[in-house]
Design a protein around this motif. Sequence first.
Motif, PDB file in Angstrom:
ATOM      1  N   ALA A 242      14.111  -1.025   2.092  1.00 52.89           N
ATOM      2  CA  ALA A 242      12.860  -1.312   1.388  1.00 52.89           C
ATOM      3  C   ALA A 242      11.696  -0.550   2.010  1.00 52.89           C
ATOM      4  N   LEU A 243      11.702  -0.428   3.335  1.00 50.54           N
ATOM      5  CA  LEU A 243      10.624   0.291   4.014  1.00 50.54           C
ATOM      6  C   LEU A 243      10.661   1.775   3.668  1.00 50.54           C
ATOM      7  N   GLU A 244      11.829   2.376   3.709  1.00 53.13           N
ATOM      8  CA  GLU A 244      11.924   3.800   3.395  1.00 53.13           C
ATOM      9  C   GLU A 244      11.492   4.061   1.959  1.00 53.13           C
ATOM     10  N   LEU A 245      11.880   3.178   1.033  1.00 52.06           N
ATOM     11  CA  LEU A 245      11.475   3.325  -0.362  1.00 52.06           C
ATOM     12  C   LEU A 245       9.969   3.156  -0.506  1.00 52.06           C
ATOM     13  N   GLU A 246       9.399   2.164   0.171  1.00 49.29           N
ATOM     14  CA  GLU A 246       7.956   1.938   0.086  1.00 49.29           C
ATOM     15  C   GLU A 246       7.170   3.124   0.626  1.00 49.29           C
ATOM     16  N   ARG A 247       7.609   3.670   1.748  1.00 51.48           N
ATOM     17  CA  ARG A 247       6.917   4.821   2.329  1.00 51.48           C
ATOM     18  C   ARG A 247       6.981   6.031   1.395  1.00 51.48           C
ATOM     19  N   ALA A 248       8.143   6.256   0.775  1.00 56.46           N
ATOM     20  CA  ALA A 248       8.284   7.398  -0.131  1.00 56.46           C
ATOM     21  C   ALA A 248       7.433   7.211  -1.378  1.00 56.46           C
ATOM     22  N   ALA A 249       7.416   5.993  -1.944  1.00 53.62           N
ATOM     23  CA  ALA A 249       6.607   5.739  -3.134  1.00 53.62           C
ATOM     24  C   ALA A 249       5.123   5.822  -2.812  1.00 53.62           C
ATOM     25  N   HIS A 250       4.725   5.286  -1.666  1.00 56.82           N
ATOM     26  CA  HIS A 250       3.316   5.335  -1.260  1.00 56.82           C
ATOM     27  C   HIS A 250       2.854   6.775  -1.095  1.00 56.82           C
ATOM     28  N   ALA A 251       3.694   7.609  -0.514  1.00 54.96           N
ATOM     29  CA  ALA A 251       3.321   9.011  -0.297  1.00 54.96           C
ATOM     30  C   ALA A 251       3.116   9.754  -1.612  1.00 54.96           C
ATOM     31  N   ARG A 252       3.723   9.262  -2.684  1.00 58.22           N
ATOM     32  CA  ARG A 252       3.599   9.911  -3.987  1.00 58.22           C
ATOM     33  C   ARG A 252       2.572   9.224  -4.880  1.00 58.22           C
ATOM     34  N   GLY A 253       1.779   8.316  -4.303  1.00 64.25           N
ATOM     35  CA  GLY A 253       0.746   7.648  -5.082  1.00 64.25           C
ATOM     36  C   GLY A 253       1.260   6.545  -5.984  1.00 64.25           C
ATOM     37  N   GLY A 254       2.424   6.014  -5.678  1.00 66.50           N
ATOM     38  CA  GLY A 254       3.019   4.981  -6.528  1.00 66.50           C
ATOM     39  C   GLY A 254       2.571   3.585  -6.169  1.00 66.50           C
ATOM     40  N   ASP A 255       1.268   3.341  -6.153  1.00 64.20           N
ATOM     41  CA  ASP A 255       0.750   2.063  -5.674  1.00 64.20           C
ATOM     42  C   ASP A 255       1.175   0.886  -6.554  1.00 64.20           C
ATOM     43  N   ALA A 256       1.273   1.097  -7.865  1.00 61.83           N
ATOM     44  CA  ALA A 256       1.681   0.002  -8.750  1.00 61.83           C
ATOM     45  C   ALA A 256       3.105  -0.442  -8.438  1.00 61.83           C
ATOM     46  N   TYR A 257       3.964   0.519  -8.144  1.00 64.56           N
ATOM     47  CA  TYR A 257       5.349   0.180  -7.788  1.00 64.56           C
ATOM     48  C   TYR A 257       5.412  -0.453  -6.400  1.00 64.56           C
ATOM     49  N   VAL A 258       4.621   0.068  -5.475  1.00 68.60           N
ATOM     50  CA  VAL A 258       4.578  -0.494  -4.124  1.00 68.60           C
ATOM     51  C   VAL A 258       4.170  -1.962  -4.180  1.00 68.60           C
ATOM     52  N   ARG A 259       3.286  -2.303  -5.093  1.00 67.83           N
ATOM     53  CA  ARG A 259       2.860  -3.702  -5.228  1.00 67.83           C
ATOM     54  C   ARG A 259       4.054  -4.601  -5.562  1.00 67.83           C
ATOM     55  N   GLN A 260       4.999  -4.094  -6.347  1.00 72.52           N
ATOM     56  CA  GLN A 260       6.189  -4.886  -6.658  1.00 72.52           C
ATOM     57  C   GLN A 260       7.060  -5.101  -5.418  1.00 72.52           C
ATOM     58  N   LEU A 261       7.111  -4.121  -4.543  1.00 76.01           N
ATOM     59  CA  LEU A 261       7.831  -4.304  -3.279  1.00 76.01           C
ATOM     60  C   LEU A 261       7.126  -5.335  -2.408  1.00 76.01           C
ATOM     61  N   ALA A 262       5.800  -5.406  -2.513  1.00 78.55           N
ATOM     62  CA  ALA A 262       5.061  -6.440  -1.782  1.00 78.55           C
ATOM     63  C   ALA A 262       5.388  -7.823  -2.332  1.00 78.55           C
ATOM     64  N   TRP A 263       5.563  -7.940  -3.651  1.00 78.81           N
ATOM     65  CA  TRP A 263       5.982  -9.222  -4.237  1.00 78.81           C
ATOM     66  C   TRP A 263       7.339  -9.641  -3.655  1.00 78.81           C
ATOM     67  N   ARG A 264       8.236  -8.686  -3.520  1.00 76.56           N
ATOM     68  CA  ARG A 264       9.543  -8.993  -2.930  1.00 76.56           C
ATOM     69  C   ARG A 264       9.375  -9.529  -1.512  1.00 76.56           C
ATOM     70  N   ASP A 265       8.551  -8.869  -0.718  1.00 78.28           N
ATOM     71  CA  ASP A 265       8.276  -9.347   0.640  1.00 78.28           C
ATOM     72  C   ASP A 265       7.631 -10.730   0.627  1.00 78.28           C
ATOM     73  N   PHE A 266       6.722 -10.937  -0.328  1.00 81.45           N
ATOM     74  CA  PHE A 266       6.035 -12.225  -0.431  1.00 81.45           C
ATOM     75  C   PHE A 266       7.039 -13.362  -0.617  1.00 81.45           C
ATOM     76  N   HIS A 267       7.964 -13.187  -1.555  1.00 90.35           N
ATOM     77  CA  HIS A 267       8.960 -14.227  -1.801  1.00 90.35           C
ATOM     78  C   HIS A 267       9.859 -14.433  -0.580  1.00 90.35           C
ATOM     79  N   HIS A 268      10.141 -13.377   0.169  1.00 87.34           N
ATOM     80  CA  HIS A 268      10.967 -13.525   1.365  1.00 87.34           C
ATOM     81  C   HIS A 268      10.239 -14.327   2.445  1.00 87.34           C
ATOM     82  N   GLN A 269       8.934 -14.089   2.607  1.00 90.17           N
ATOM     83  CA  GLN A 269       8.230 -14.860   3.636  1.00 90.17           C
ATOM     84  C   GLN A 269       8.040 -16.309   3.197  1.00 90.17           C
TER      85      GLN A 269
END
Length: 434
Positions: A241-268
């Motif tokens: 998940a971290l490698e995917l988030e870093r790659a998406a963030h580097a390409r300006g994919g903030d909307a998609y990164v937000r969905q990865l944050a939702w995944r983290d939110f549910h895990h915590q």
Amino acid sequence: MAETALVLFTQDLRVHDHPALARALEQNDRAVPVFVLDPALTGRASRNRNAYLADALADLRATLRARGGELFVRQGETAEEVHALAQETGATDVHLSAGVSRTAQRRLDRLSCTGLRVHTHPGLTVVPPGALTPVGGDHYKVFTPYWRAWEGTERRPVLPAPDRVPVPSGPEPGTIPGHLPEEGRGVPARVPLRGGEARARTRRNDWLDGGLAEYPDRHDDLPGRATSQLSADLRFGCLSALELERAAHARGGDAYVRQLAWRDFHHQVTAAFPGITVHDYRDRGRTWHEDPDALEAWKQGRTGVPIVDAGMRQLLDEGFMHNRARMITAAFLTRTLRVHWRHGVAHFDAHLYDGDVADDHGNWQWVAGTGNDTRPNRGFNPLRQARRFDPEGVYVRRHVPELADLPGRSAHTPWAQDPPPPGYPEPIADPEGG
């Protein structure tokens, strides 16, 4: 330096960015990568997840062998099998990725009772559960403040795959059972999803190159298949998940990164409230109905509400459902039919490739109004959802063949015809009533 340590693989079936594997190799001369096929897990998993798992284990074994290593596969109770392999190899330490479910905690407790030194590491999420806590609380209960804190949190480094994985000689590798996909619950998907890190990384690269840029505008487009569809790869940890988030963030994919944050939110949330699988996260005094006939109609995609039926049939056909369709179908069950969310999540879990304790229960409770939604009584009209996100009825006609010949958006309201299309039921409830 110690000589040998075990690395217990769980939901992290990869070699790239694997902190537990990296630390074991850093501190020891040899590592013993092991996966335990525990009947308590494979027996209640969906057949689709077991099929993906079989692929992923074969891929992981091949990848480790290419690095001079091995994946040792055992069958039985996890702690017992790990302890036996430790005695066989002389290992005194076991490394694994930290989980959040009650099953993960029980596994950790049992491993601790074997006398082995147990080391847990991050690896299943972008930001480890518990790393972010609000003032005066043990976890974030609302997503938006969590998202603000999550965005500003420094990330650990993405770790490279090891060049070599030295393993001790002697232990038998063990077999990956060919019958594994036949075990479990639910029906196999008509079009199977093949698992493993190699395929997952190919899908990831295709998504980053071809779909990420359009995600903000198209992620709710039901017929467009415009989401990443990497959820199963993340659920099994074939992707970091971290490698995917870093790659998406580097390409300006903030909307998609937000969905990865939702995944983290549910895990915590799940880490702090593991009872989320059986108890309401927030008791809203909901009154639930027992309606076996309505529940069965919902499961089979025979509710008479086309957008709901399309989503449910996609689940049966593909072992996957678009996230917008998941919300529509879950809202119809819990808000229109007033059937308990536990029935819904159990059915999803019996079929999904990506079925995950934290994501599934967090999202189901959010929709049902018992979870982290700050507006628990929000309306969720399936017809309005259909008109907005499947305006020409393409998604409905794709998955509900009885409606394939209806033109355009009329596929959303076949009950307006008298009689309805042949073979299609009248609605079991007022779709405007949820």
